[in-house]
Design an enzyme around this catalytic site. Structure first.
Site, PDB file in Angstrom:
ATOM      1  N   TYR A  60      -9.089  10.099  11.455  1.00 60.81           N
ATOM      2  CA  TYR A  60      -7.790   9.501  11.153  1.00 60.81           C
ATOM      3  C   TYR A  60      -7.764   8.943   9.719  1.00 60.81           C
ATOM      4  O   TYR A  60      -6.866   9.258   8.923  1.00 60.81           O
ATOM      5  CB  TYR A  60      -7.454   8.378  12.154  1.00 60.81           C
ATOM      6  CG  TYR A  60      -6.298   7.565  11.647  1.00 60.81           C
ATOM      7  CD1 TYR A  60      -4.992   8.034  11.803  1.00 60.81           C
ATOM      8  CD2 TYR A  60      -6.501   6.385  10.926  1.00 60.81           C
ATOM      9  CE1 TYR A  60      -3.923   7.346  11.265  1.00 60.81           C
ATOM     10  CE2 TYR A  60      -5.442   5.691  10.390  1.00 60.81           C
ATOM     11  CZ  TYR A  60      -4.156   6.172  10.560  1.00 60.81           C
ATOM     12  OH  TYR A  60      -3.109   5.500  10.016  1.00 60.81           O
TER      13      TYR A  60
ATOM     14  N   ASP B 103      -2.661   8.794  15.253  1.00 59.92           N
ATOM     15  CA  ASP B 103      -2.971   7.450  15.750  1.00 59.92           C
ATOM     16  C   ASP B 103      -2.139   7.205  17.014  1.00 59.92           C
ATOM     17  O   ASP B 103      -1.491   8.121  17.528  1.00 59.92           O
ATOM     18  CB  ASP B 103      -2.715   6.387  14.676  1.00 59.92           C
ATOM     19  CG  ASP B 103      -1.231   6.196  14.369  1.00 59.92           C
ATOM     20  OD1 ASP B 103      -0.400   6.995  14.866  1.00 59.92           O
ATOM     21  OD2 ASP B 103      -0.884   5.239  13.652  1.00 59.92           O
TER      22      ASP B 103
ATOM     23  N   CYS C  22      18.672   7.960  18.320  1.00 55.99           N
ATOM     24  CA  CYS C  22      17.523   8.683  17.762  1.00 55.99           C
ATOM     25  C   CYS C  22      17.963   9.984  17.080  1.00 55.99           C
ATOM     26  O   CYS C  22      18.646  10.811  17.697  1.00 55.99           O
ATOM     27  CB  CYS C  22      16.532   9.004  18.873  1.00 55.99           C
ATOM     28  SG  CYS C  22      15.098   9.889  18.259  1.00 55.99           S
TER      29      CYS C  22
ATOM     30  N   GLN D 116      -6.551  -2.616  13.262  1.00 60.61           N
ATOM     31  CA  GLN D 116      -6.871  -3.676  14.215  1.00 60.61           C
ATOM     32  C   GLN D 116      -5.903  -4.834  14.194  1.00 60.61           C
ATOM     33  O   GLN D 116      -6.137  -5.831  14.853  1.00 60.61           O
ATOM     34  CB  GLN D 116      -8.278  -4.205  13.950  1.00 60.61           C
ATOM     35  CG  GLN D 116      -8.455  -4.721  12.561  1.00 60.61           C
ATOM     36  CD  GLN D 116      -9.855  -4.452  12.063  1.00 60.61           C
ATOM     37  OE1 GLN D 116     -10.367  -3.354  12.219  1.00 60.61           O
ATOM     38  NE2 GLN D 116     -10.471  -5.439  11.496  1.00 60.61           N
TER      39      GLN D 116
ATOM     40  N   GLU E  15      -5.539   0.990   5.579  1.00 61.36           N
ATOM     41  CA  GLU E  15      -5.682   1.724   6.839  1.00 61.36           C
ATOM     42  C   GLU E  15      -6.704   1.063   7.756  1.00 61.36           C
ATOM     43  O   GLU E  15      -6.493   0.964   8.959  1.00 61.36           O
ATOM     44  CB  GLU E  15      -6.098   3.183   6.570  1.00 61.36           C
ATOM     45  CG  GLU E  15      -5.002   4.036   5.961  1.00 61.36           C
ATOM     46  CD  GLU E  15      -3.800   4.200   6.885  1.00 61.36           C
ATOM     47  OE1 GLU E  15      -3.942   4.010   8.101  1.00 61.36           O
ATOM     48  OE2 GLU E  15      -2.711   4.503   6.382  1.00 61.36           O
TER      49      GLU E  15
ATOM     50  N   TRP F 221       0.827  -1.217   0.000  1.00 62.99           N
ATOM     51  CA  TRP F 221       0.000   0.000   0.000  1.00 62.99           C
ATOM     52  C   TRP F 221       0.856   1.259   0.000  1.00 62.99           C
ATOM     53  O   TRP F 221       0.325   2.356  -0.117  1.00 62.99           O
ATOM     54  CB  TRP F 221      -0.973   0.004   1.183  1.00 62.99           C
ATOM     55  CG  TRP F 221      -0.347  -0.285   2.500  1.00 62.99           C
ATOM     56  CD1 TRP F 221       0.248   0.616   3.319  1.00 62.99           C
ATOM     57  CD2 TRP F 221      -0.252  -1.551   3.149  1.00 62.99           C
ATOM     58  NE1 TRP F 221       0.712  -0.014   4.447  1.00 62.99           N
ATOM     59  CE2 TRP F 221       0.412  -1.346   4.374  1.00 62.99           C
ATOM     60  CE3 TRP F 221      -0.673  -2.853   2.829  1.00 62.99           C
ATOM     61  CZ2 TRP F 221       0.683  -2.375   5.261  1.00 62.99           C
ATOM     62  CZ3 TRP F 221      -0.414  -3.874   3.717  1.00 62.99           C
ATOM     63  CH2 TRP F 221       0.256  -3.636   4.907  1.00 62.99           C
ATOM     64  N   ARG F 222       2.161   1.082   0.156  1.00 62.31           N
ATOM     65  CA  ARG F 222       3.030   2.266   0.062  1.00 62.31           C
ATOM     66  C   ARG F 222       3.527   2.468  -1.365  1.00 62.31           C
ATOM     67  O   ARG F 222       4.212   3.439  -1.654  1.00 62.31           O
ATOM     68  CB  ARG F 222       4.229   2.093   0.991  1.00 62.31           C
ATOM     69  CG  ARG F 222       3.801   2.100   2.434  1.00 62.31           C
ATOM     70  CD  ARG F 222       4.923   2.499   3.333  1.00 62.31           C
ATOM     71  NE  ARG F 222       4.438   2.670   4.681  1.00 62.31           N
ATOM     72  CZ  ARG F 222       5.023   2.173   5.758  1.00 62.31           C
ATOM     73  NH1 ARG F 222       6.130   1.470   5.634  1.00 62.31           N
ATOM     74  NH2 ARG F 222       4.521   2.375   6.939  1.00 62.31           N
TER      75      ARG F 222
ATOM     76  N   CYS G 150      14.309  16.119  21.919  1.00 62.77           N
ATOM     77  CA  CYS G 150      13.256  15.394  22.636  1.00 62.77           C
ATOM     78  C   CYS G 150      13.186  15.872  24.088  1.00 62.77           C
ATOM     79  O   CYS G 150      14.073  15.611  24.891  1.00 62.77           O
ATOM     80  CB  CYS G 150      13.541  13.888  22.576  1.00 62.77           C
ATOM     81  SG  CYS G 150      12.279  12.918  23.418  1.00 62.77           S
TER      82      CYS G 150
HETATM   83  S1  SF4 Z   1      11.663   9.157  23.274  1.00 60.63           S
HETATM   84 FE1  SF4 Z   1      12.554  10.902  22.207  1.00 60.63          FE
HETATM   85  S2  SF4 Z   1      14.697  10.399  21.993  1.00 60.63           S
HETATM   86 FE2  SF4 Z   1      13.643   8.522  22.528  1.00 60.63          FE
HETATM   87  S3  SF4 Z   1      13.198   7.535  20.535  1.00 60.63           S
HETATM   88 FE3  SF4 Z   1      11.404   8.763  21.097  1.00 60.63          FE
HETATM   89  S4  SF4 Z   1      11.742  10.748  20.120  1.00 60.63           S
HETATM   90 FE4  SF4 Z   1      13.700   9.693  20.125  1.00 60.63          FE
END
Ligand code: SF4
Length: 362
Positions: free
Chosen positions: A127, A145, A209, A49, A44, A31-32, A215
């Site tokens: 959604y 979501d 990350c 589910q 979707e 589907w992508r 974050c």
């Molecule tokens: S909590 Fe923050 S730092 Fe950790 S994976 Fe998620 S977005 Fe990245």
């Protein structure tokens, strides 16, 4: 009022980082590879589910058999439910069917192209409409979501409950602010995939990350506490005593009606009790007396107590009592039931619970 502490420029940077991450990490899924709104819609609804690995088979079978709204609209409901069997939430399959019929009736079989028209289809909520419109038509609508709630609540360290109106509205507005209107479909898919694969519920990969520096939950040490949810309500138990009645190698079934779970699916004659019941209690129920006025009319062959079956708000405790009717004639009170061609349900869709029961019979 905005809950977002970041500027528009830094929001664009977050979106760009997510899209770049998506380009390197996304799963290749059928589907992508398409911008066909019909196929995106089917995927979707299935993925609401079930997990991708299980949903993929359903998607391929469903779109293989019903390649467009016209094919789905023309199918009998039993066949649609049968293809959906095992996914649960059968109202979603019925809504797909009803929506396909509306697309044929009101849009000449062509999938509608505007958000209000898509949102107006049976079973299509905010959604799904946002997912279809952003991915298929490039319209600037943000999807929200469970994955999006998690990522946003962590990135912006938001403690608003995601399962309350106030929290949902705040997250919807934050998701809209973060959306890159130049590539909404790509942005939405990137954010959801990032939540599904990287910023996962437990042990997210914060060390590796690409958004770690932005974050706020990571900085505050609250990653494990986000997102915030209200305490879950306890599911209500229900006690189903099914009679698997065999007569001349055939089985009696009935079709469930509207207003309760499993609308439109087939099941055995059912006696619901307020607590777990033994055989002595089952045969003393008025319903059993209606079906079997005389004890000589059946033989009890055995019983299978099924493991608790979890639905979103109910736990079904089911026991299937297997009976045989030895006589040549089916007793009159039982003639209102549907008789299968063999011992199993054949092509009729049954709840997953009964599917599992038939599997135990081999
Ligand atoms: S909590 Fe923050 S730092 Fe950790 S994976 Fe998620 S977005 Fe990245």
């Amino acid at each position: 009022m905005s809950v977002c502490p970041d500027t528009a420029a830094s929001l664009r940077e977050i979106s760009a980082t997510l899209v770049e991450w998506y380009g390197r990490n996304r799963r290749e899924l059928p589907w992508r590879e398409t911008r066909d709104p019909y196929r995106i819609w089917i995927s979707e609804v299935i993925l609401q589910q079930t997990r991708v690995a299980q949903g993929l088979g359903y998607y391929l079978r469903f779109t293989g058999r019903f390649p467009d709204p016209a094919a789905l609209a023309a199918a009998p409901e039993d066949e649609v439910l049968r293809l959906w069997q095992g996914l649960g939430y059968y109202s979603r399959a019925r809504n797909l069917h009803a929506a396909a019929r509306r697309i044929v009736r009101e849009h000449g079989g062509r999938f509608p192209h505007t958000y209000p028209e898509v949102r107006a289809l049976p079973g299509v909520g905010d959604y799904t409409a946002a997912a279809i419109c952003s991915i298929a038509f490039g319209l600037p609508h943000a999807t929200v979501d469970g994955n999006v709630y998690r990522v946003l609540s962590r990135l912006f360290d938001l403690a608003l409950p995601v399962d309350e109106g106030r929290g949902r509205r705040a997250f919807a507005s934050l998701a809209a602010e973060l959306l890159d209107p130049r590539q909404p479909g790509m942005h939405n898919q990137a954010l959801m995939e990032f939540g599904a694969l990287h910023c996962v519920p437990s042990s997210p990969e914060c060390i590796a990350c690409p958004l770690a520096g932005r974050c706020l939950a990571l900085a505050a040490g609250t990653v494990g506490e986000r997102p915030v949810k209200r305490a879950k309500s306890t599911p209500i138990p229900r006690y189903f005593n099914y009679l698997h009645i065999l007569w001349r190698g055939r089985t009696l079934l009935s079709r469930r009606g509207a207003g309760d779970i499993w609308n439109g699916l087939y099941e055995f004659p059912l006696i619901e009790t307020g607590s777990p019941a033994g055989w002595d209690e089952v045969i003393r129920t008025p319903r059993f007396g209606e079906w079997f006025p005389g004890r000589e009319e059946f033989r009890l062959l055995g019983a299978t107590r099924m493991p608790p079956h979890q639905l979103s708000h109910r736990t079904i405790h089911a026991c299937v009592w297997r009976l045989e009717i030895p006589g040549k004639e089916l007793p009159a009170p039982l003639r209102a039931f549907v008789l299968t061609e063999g011992p199993g349900p054949g092509e009729r869709a049954v709840p997953r619970l009964l599917d599992r029961y038939f599997e135990t019979l081999g």
